[in-house]
Design a protein around this motif. Structure first.
Motif, mmCIF file in Angstrom:
data_model
loop_
_atom_site.group_PDB
_atom_site.id
_atom_site.type_symbol
_atom_site.label_atom_id
_atom_site.label_comp_id
_atom_site.label_asym_id
_atom_site.label_seq_id
_atom_site.Cartn_x
_atom_site.Cartn_y
_atom_site.Cartn_z
ATOM 1 N N ILE A 76 -7.685 18.218 -4.881
ATOM 2 C CA ILE A 76 -6.370 18.077 -5.536
ATOM 3 C C ILE A 76 -6.551 17.686 -6.998
ATOM 4 N N LEU B 150 -7.831 9.693 -11.856
ATOM 5 C CA LEU B 150 -6.771 10.092 -10.940
ATOM 6 C C LEU B 150 -7.261 10.001 -9.500
ATOM 7 N N VAL C 18 0.928 11.874 7.224
ATOM 8 C CA VAL C 18 -0.190 11.571 8.122
ATOM 9 C C VAL C 18 -0.624 10.114 7.964
ATOM 10 N N VAL C 19 -0.664 9.642 6.715
ATOM 11 C CA VAL C 19 -1.220 8.310 6.446
ATOM 12 C C VAL C 19 -0.178 7.199 6.667
ATOM 13 N N PRO D 56 -5.086 4.266 -1.869
ATOM 14 C CA PRO D 56 -4.065 4.020 -0.842
ATOM 15 C C PRO D 56 -4.298 4.825 0.434
ATOM 16 N N VAL E 255 -6.964 6.530 -8.208
ATOM 17 C CA VAL E 255 -5.567 6.160 -7.996
ATOM 18 C C VAL E 255 -5.020 6.748 -6.698
ATOM 19 N N ILE E 256 -5.335 8.030 -6.439
ATOM 20 C CA ILE E 256 -4.728 8.634 -5.250
ATOM 21 C C ILE E 256 -5.552 8.408 -3.980
ATOM 22 N N LEU F 86 -4.111 21.498 5.007
ATOM 23 C CA LEU F 86 -3.656 21.445 3.622
ATOM 24 C C LEU F 86 -4.598 22.155 2.664
ATOM 25 N N LEU G 267 0.284 14.770 3.196
ATOM 26 C CA LEU G 267 -0.744 13.804 3.604
ATOM 27 C C LEU G 267 -0.108 12.424 3.818
ATOM 28 N N VAL H 214 0.238 0.493 11.836
ATOM 29 C CA VAL H 214 -1.086 0.015 12.247
ATOM 30 C C VAL H 214 -1.535 -1.180 11.410
ATOM 31 N N LEU H 215 -1.434 -1.051 10.085
ATOM 32 C CA LEU H 215 -1.881 -2.131 9.197
ATOM 33 C C LEU H 215 -1.202 -3.473 9.536
ATOM 34 N N ARG I 78 -0.389 -4.578 12.256
ATOM 35 C CA ARG I 78 -0.889 -5.125 13.522
ATOM 36 C C ARG I 78 -2.246 -5.796 13.369
ATOM 37 N N LEU I 79 -2.932 -5.522 12.240
ATOM 38 C CA LEU I 79 -4.241 -6.142 12.016
ATOM 39 C C LEU I 79 -4.021 -7.567 11.555
ATOM 40 N N TYR J 253 -0.077 16.381 -1.266
ATOM 41 C CA TYR J 253 -0.217 14.919 -1.208
ATOM 42 C C TYR J 253 0.959 14.304 -0.438
ATOM 43 N N VAL K 15 0.834 -1.202 0.000
ATOM 44 C CA VAL K 15 0.000 0.000 0.000
ATOM 45 C C VAL K 15 0.874 1.259 0.000
ATOM 46 N N ALA L 91 1.062 6.625 -6.724
ATOM 47 C CA ALA L 91 -0.007 7.588 -6.999
ATOM 48 C C ALA L 91 0.528 9.019 -6.989
ATOM 49 N N LEU M 82 0.101 11.587 -9.946
ATOM 50 C CA LEU M 82 -0.425 12.944 -9.747
ATOM 51 C C LEU M 82 0.494 13.968 -10.414
ATOM 52 N N PHE N 244 0.056 4.870 9.691
ATOM 53 C CA PHE N 244 -0.973 3.829 9.711
ATOM 54 C C PHE N 244 -0.551 2.656 8.828
ATOM 55 N N LEU N 245 0.111 2.959 7.710
ATOM 56 C CA LEU N 245 0.524 1.898 6.797
ATOM 57 C C LEU N 245 1.711 1.122 7.349
ATOM 58 N N TYR O 49 0.726 4.140 -2.687
ATOM 59 C CA TYR O 49 0.542 5.548 -2.321
ATOM 60 C C TYR O 49 1.535 6.430 -3.081
#
Lengths: 212, 225
Positions: B158, B168, A141-142, B175, B171-172, B218, A138, A149-150, A152-153, A135, A107, A114, A118, A145-146, A111
């Motif tokens: 975005i 798009l 931030v994400v 994840p 895709v973004i 953001l 972000l 946290v993930l 641990r599931l 992005y 994942v 992506a 973009l 979790f990846l 990410y």
């Protein structure tokens, strides 16, 4: 790096409970996963500096730095996934087991792939830098979790990370020395590749400017 | 500033709902999409609720995938439409970025909640589910819905400025939403069989908080060219 490669194959002992010589891949797999993490965090920090810092002419450099970190991070994350899969084939019998940790890194790869998609989709340089920086932040931030946290599931077969939840180191001293040396070596390698990529990006940008 | 800010956010929220009620886009496409997929799934699976363990394995995954795809297929349209019809400029002039984000987020949250209000009871009826802990199930739906809403408010802003916005977006967004979805499935599964799933729910709420805060931080940078 040459010393690390030699030590990984000849000096470090084999880990108990691992099949054959398979534990030696650890000295490359772990640093690669670590460098991908460092690279993506670098991209996040550079993106945050771009977005929230005061506007200066060096802004384009920050954008290039974030993009370069993501590119190199993708290479290392792919290498970590491939070396992990090879090891999984030896130890667990198949390349892919949908182990939570394997899913996590896939994942992460998606990410940041992506992120690249973009960047490709936006023609205007300033807009591209601004949106991909958002992005990238972000991602800061994400990604916890990846990464944390993930995995641990659900039940994981993956060996405990070197520094595990109990804060204990369960690695033999010589193995740890090689592992740490390898991790530092790979980290330096990352920053060297990153600076090369940034310089290349700056030259390309200057050439483009001269042509127009 | 606070009363003005709230008024701006409320105005954006009211405007979005007014547009929605005029075109009935969400009602027509999202709800129908969700109901159709759910009916197809129940036709194929039958009353899996007779075997609670099997139902707990399958149904939460199906319900969350249906909610995700329903949201992803229709909700990003809001921002893309603003850019395409050139109303985004007016919106930029009319309100502060954070107020616009708050209004849009509130609109999407209510839409997702409405979608869940249709999908969840229907899933319970069609699959003949026995929910062991109704409160925990509702909490999982709420927290997971907020995650979907937060991501489908921030990310379309975005992609709206790029080429091929809808592809798009998928895709973004996937994840970004995947950890939330995995947590939501785990929390709903725990609620269905009645075992304590507090950890997953806490982590999901943490994710919600992180993405909403990131959204407010953001969005001004994304929104203002």
């Amino acid at each position: 790096m040459a010393a690390v490669i030699w030590a990984a194959f000849h000096w470090a002992p084999l880990a108990a409970g691992f099949k054959g010589e398979s534990s030696r891949i650890l000295f490359f797999h772990v640093p690669m996963a670590w460098v991908s993490f460092v690279a993506f965090m670098t991209a996040g920090v550079q993106s945050a500096r771009y977005l929230f810092g005061s506007r200066t002419p060096q802004d384009a450099q920050l954008d290039r730095s974030a993009a370069a970190a993501v590119e190199i991070g993708l290479v290392f994350a792919t290498l970590a996934t491939v070396t992990g899969a090879i090891w999984a084939r030896i130890m667990w019998g198949s390349y892919w087991n949908w182990d939570p940790r394997q899913s996590g890194i896939v994942v992460v790869l998606l990410y940041y792939a992506a992120y690249e998609a973009l960047r490709q989709a936006i023609a205007d340089e300033e807009v591209r830098a601004r949106l991909s920086a958002a992005y990238g932040v972000l991602g800061l931030v994400v990604s916890p979790f990846l990464y944390f946290v993930l995995p641990r599931l659900g039940f994981s077969l993956h060996p405990e990370p070197v520094i595990n939840a109990q804060g204990k180191m369960e690695v033999e001293a010589r193995m740890l020395t090689v592992l740490l040396a390898s991790s530092s070596g790979f980290t330096v390698l990352f920053y060297w590749m990153h600076s090369l990529r940034c310089r290349l990006g700056a030259i390309a940008a200057r050439r483009l400017e001269e042509e127009n | 500033m606070s009363s003005n800010w709230a008024a701006e956010a409320a105005a954006v929220f009211a405007k979005d709902w007014r547009c929605e009620l005029r075109t009935r886009h969400a009602v027509a496409t999202l709800a129908l999409f969700a109901v159709t997929t759910l009916v197809v799934a129940s036709l194929v699976l039958g009353p899996v609720g007779n075997e609670p363990a099997r139902a707990a394995q399958i149904v939460p995954v199906l319900v969350w995938l249906i909610l995700l795809f329903a949201a992803a297929s229709g909700l990003p349209r809001a921002f893309v439409h603003e850019e395409e019809s050139r109303t985004a400029i007016a919106l930029r002039l009319a309100g502060r970025p954070s107020a616009v984000f708050a209004g849009k987020l509130a609109h999407v949250v209510t839409l997702v909640a409405a979608l869940e209000a249709i999908v969840a009871p229907l899933a319970v009826v069609l699959f003949d589910l026995r929910v062991a802990d109704g409160f925990a199930f509702a909490a999982a739906l709420g927290a997971g819905g907020l995650a979907i809403a937060a991501a489908t408010t921030l990310l379309p802003a975005i992609v709206a400025q790029g080429r091929g916005a809808s592809t798009l977006f998928a895709v973004i967004a996937l994840p970004v939403l995947l950890p939330a979805l995995a947590l939501a499935v785990a929390a709903s599964r725990a609620a269905l069989v009645g075992i304590a799933g507090g950890d997953e729910l806490t982590l999901l709420l943490l994710y919600d908080g992180a993405v909403v805060v990131a959204g407010f931080l953001l969005f001004p940078a994304i929104w203002n060219p």
